[in-house]
Write a protein that holds these residues in place. Structure first.
Motif, PDB file in Angstrom:
ATOM      1  N   LEU A 169      11.717  -0.052   1.773  1.00 13.50           N
ATOM      2  CA  LEU A 169      10.579  -0.648   2.470  1.00 13.50           C
ATOM      3  C   LEU A 169      10.826  -2.126   2.771  1.00 13.50           C
ATOM      4  N   LEU A 170      11.398  -2.869   1.824  1.00  5.73           N
ATOM      5  CA  LEU A 170      11.701  -4.283   2.048  1.00  5.73           C
ATOM      6  C   LEU A 170      12.797  -4.467   3.103  1.00  5.73           C
ATOM      7  N   ALA A 171      13.814  -3.604   3.082  1.00  7.08           N
ATOM      8  CA  ALA A 171      14.882  -3.679   4.090  1.00  7.08           C
ATOM      9  C   ALA A 171      14.333  -3.378   5.478  1.00  7.08           C
ATOM     10  N   LEU A 172      13.474  -2.370   5.577  1.00  7.74           N
ATOM     11  CA  LEU A 172      12.858  -2.018   6.856  1.00  7.74           C
ATOM     12  C   LEU A 172      11.977  -3.158   7.369  1.00  7.74           C
ATOM     13  N   ALA A 173      11.219  -3.768   6.461  1.00  3.93           N
ATOM     14  CA  ALA A 173      10.355  -4.897   6.849  1.00  3.93           C
ATOM     15  C   ALA A 173      11.193  -6.071   7.342  1.00  3.93           C
ATOM     16  N   ALA A 174      12.319  -6.338   6.679  1.00  6.56           N
ATOM     17  CA  ALA A 174      13.201  -7.440   7.106  1.00  6.56           C
ATOM     18  C   ALA A 174      13.811  -7.146   8.475  1.00  6.56           C
ATOM     19  N   GLN A 175      14.251  -5.913   8.665  1.00  2.00           N
ATOM     20  CA  GLN A 175      14.876  -5.527   9.932  1.00  2.00           C
ATOM     21  C   GLN A 175      13.896  -5.583  11.095  1.00  2.00           C
ATOM     22  N   GLU A 176      12.658  -5.147  10.849  1.00  3.06           N
ATOM     23  CA  GLU A 176      11.648  -5.090  11.913  1.00  3.06           C
ATOM     24  C   GLU A 176      10.834  -6.372  12.044  1.00  3.06           C
ATOM     25  N   GLY A 177      11.013  -7.314  11.102  1.00  2.00           N
ATOM     26  CA  GLY A 177      10.262  -8.566  11.141  1.00  2.00           C
ATOM     27  C   GLY A 177       8.810  -8.401  10.727  1.00  2.00           C
ATOM     28  N   TRP A 178       8.544  -7.404   9.910  1.00  2.00           N
ATOM     29  CA  TRP A 178       7.184  -7.170   9.452  1.00  2.00           C
ATOM     30  C   TRP A 178       6.816  -8.174   8.368  1.00  2.00           C
ATOM     31  N   PRO A 179       5.569  -8.615   8.333  1.00  2.00           N
ATOM     32  CA  PRO A 179       5.143  -9.470   7.217  1.00  2.00           C
ATOM     33  C   PRO A 179       5.034  -8.633   5.935  1.00  2.00           C
ATOM     34  N   VAL A 180       5.381  -9.223   4.813  1.00  2.00           N
ATOM     35  CA  VAL A 180       5.299  -8.551   3.515  1.00  2.00           C
ATOM     36  C   VAL A 180       4.341  -9.346   2.643  1.00  2.00           C
TER      37      VAL A 180
ATOM     38  N   HIS B  39      -0.848   9.717   1.213  1.00  2.00           N
ATOM     39  CA  HIS B  39       0.361   9.697   0.396  1.00  2.00           C
ATOM     40  C   HIS B  39       1.559  10.045   1.263  1.00  2.00           C
ATOM     41  N   SER B  40       2.679   9.456   0.930  1.00  2.00           N
ATOM     42  CA  SER B  40       3.947   9.870   1.520  1.00  2.00           C
ATOM     43  C   SER B  40       4.272  11.263   0.986  1.00  2.00           C
ATOM     44  N   ALA B  41       4.847  12.107   1.830  1.00  2.00           N
ATOM     45  CA  ALA B  41       5.217  13.452   1.398  1.00  2.00           C
ATOM     46  C   ALA B  41       6.358  13.422   0.386  1.00  2.00           C
ATOM     47  N   SER B  42       7.217  12.402   0.463  1.00  2.00           N
ATOM     48  CA  SER B  42       8.387  12.359  -0.413  1.00  2.00           C
ATOM     49  C   SER B  42       8.257  11.380  -1.579  1.00  2.00           C
TER      50      SER B  42
ATOM     51  N   VAL C 278       3.794   5.856  -2.532  1.00  2.00           N
ATOM     52  CA  VAL C 278       3.826   5.153  -1.250  1.00  2.00           C
ATOM     53  C   VAL C 278       2.669   5.664  -0.398  1.00  2.00           C
ATOM     54  N   TYR C 279       1.917   4.742   0.187  1.00  2.00           N
ATOM     55  CA  TYR C 279       0.767   5.068   1.001  1.00  2.00           C
ATOM     56  C   TYR C 279       0.962   4.514   2.412  1.00  2.00           C
ATOM     57  N   ALA C 280       0.355   5.182   3.392  1.00  2.00           N
ATOM     58  CA  ALA C 280       0.441   4.726   4.781  1.00  2.00           C
ATOM     59  C   ALA C 280      -0.899   4.948   5.463  1.00  2.00           C
ATOM     60  N   ARG C 281      -1.174   4.073   6.443  1.00  2.00           N
ATOM     61  CA  ARG C 281      -2.398   4.183   7.238  1.00  2.00           C
ATOM     62  C   ARG C 281      -2.106   3.676   8.636  1.00  2.00           C
ATOM     63  N   GLY C 282      -2.644   4.326   9.632  1.00  2.00           N
ATOM     64  CA  GLY C 282      -2.477   3.896  11.017  1.00  2.00           C
ATOM     65  C   GLY C 282      -1.222   4.472  11.644  1.00  2.00           C
TER      66      GLY C 282
ATOM     67  N   ALA D 252       2.422   0.298  15.981  1.00  2.00           N
ATOM     68  CA  ALA D 252       2.436  -1.128  15.634  1.00  2.00           C
ATOM     69  C   ALA D 252       1.311  -1.495  14.651  1.00  2.00           C
ATOM     70  N   SER D 253       0.294  -0.650  14.545  1.00  2.00           N
ATOM     71  CA  SER D 253      -0.795  -0.958  13.608  1.00  2.00           C
ATOM     72  C   SER D 253      -0.657  -0.165  12.314  1.00  2.00           C
ATOM     73  N   ARG D 254       0.532   0.281  12.011  1.00  2.00           N
ATOM     74  CA  ARG D 254       0.782   1.041  10.774  1.00  2.00           C
ATOM     75  C   ARG D 254       0.856   0.087   9.574  1.00  2.00           C
ATOM     76  N   LEU D 255       0.251   0.498   8.489  1.00  2.00           N
ATOM     77  CA  LEU D 255       0.233  -0.274   7.252  1.00  2.00           C
ATOM     78  C   LEU D 255       0.839   0.577   6.147  1.00  2.00           C
ATOM     79  N   LEU D 256       1.858   0.067   5.484  1.00  2.00           N
ATOM     80  CA  LEU D 256       2.520   0.776   4.387  1.00  2.00           C
ATOM     81  C   LEU D 256       2.275   0.047   3.085  1.00  2.00           C
ATOM     82  N   GLY D 257       2.180   0.778   2.001  1.00  2.00           N
ATOM     83  CA  GLY D 257       1.950   0.156   0.705  1.00  2.00           C
ATOM     84  C   GLY D 257       2.598   0.914  -0.423  1.00  2.00           C
ATOM     85  N   ILE D 258       3.034   0.178  -1.399  1.00  3.00           N
ATOM     86  CA  ILE D 258       3.596   0.771  -2.617  1.00  3.00           C
ATOM     87  C   ILE D 258       2.779   0.259  -3.783  1.00  3.00           C
TER      88      ILE D 258
END
Length: 177
Positions: free
Chosen positions: A79-90, A157-160, A164-168, A171-177
């Protein structure tokens, strides 16, 4: 006066003063003290935490389940690597007194805290409605409350990875651990 009146445990409706029902045994409590210091080594704060002596609890008698899902370190890294690659705020969040919010399913009774015994009611105990630090089922109770709240806010919930939780979407997707 209720034990610890004005303390977070009382304001949070963590317990009720009741007579001990037959067939139940109360768990003891202890105070854990900590001195917080700044970088220079100067004392900046004295902290006290009330902790249940959960080590006396017996599986199958005092509690049934203690497991609470925890995110795998691989999921956090991904999740942190994906956020860094996509420029998402953490954002990081710490929940103060987290375990004091977990609602108990089991009937748990504890002795009145040392130094906070109610005069005239010394024979009574505290029935816990919410978890205290030290209880064996406290992590599970907190996780159940967190899960209930996140699902009510529209997270899935994430299936795997259960933690891990997701909403939206998009571009308006929110992920959480």
């Amino acid at each position: 006066m209720v034990p610890g009146a004005g303390a977070p445990s009382v304001r949070n409706q963590t317990w009720r003063l009741v007579p001990l029902p037959p067939g139940h045994r109360p768990i003891g409590l202890k105070w854990v003290y900590k001195v917080k210091k700044n970088a220079a080594g100067e004392v900046i704060k004295h902290k006290a935490r009330l902790v249940a002596k959960g080590y006396v609890q017996q599986p199958g008698v005092d509690f049934d389940e203690v497991f609470a899902p925890v995110a795998r370190i691989e999921s956090v890294r991904l999740l942190l690597a994906l956020a860094a690659q996509e420029g998402w705020p953490v954002h990081h969040m710490d929940v103060k007194s987290a375990f004091l919010n977990g609602e108990l399913i089991e009937e748990v009774y504890v002795r009145q805290p040392p130094g906070f015994t109610v005069a005239g009611h010394e024979d009574k105990v505290l029935r816990l409605d919410k978890a205290l630090y030290g209880l064996r089922q406290a992590p599970r109770a907190w996780n159940a409350k967190l899960d209930e709240t996140l699902v009510a806010l529209g997270f899935n919930h994430s299936a795997s990875e259960h933690a891990v939780y997701a909403r939206g979407k998009g571009a308006s997707r929110l992920l959480g651990i």
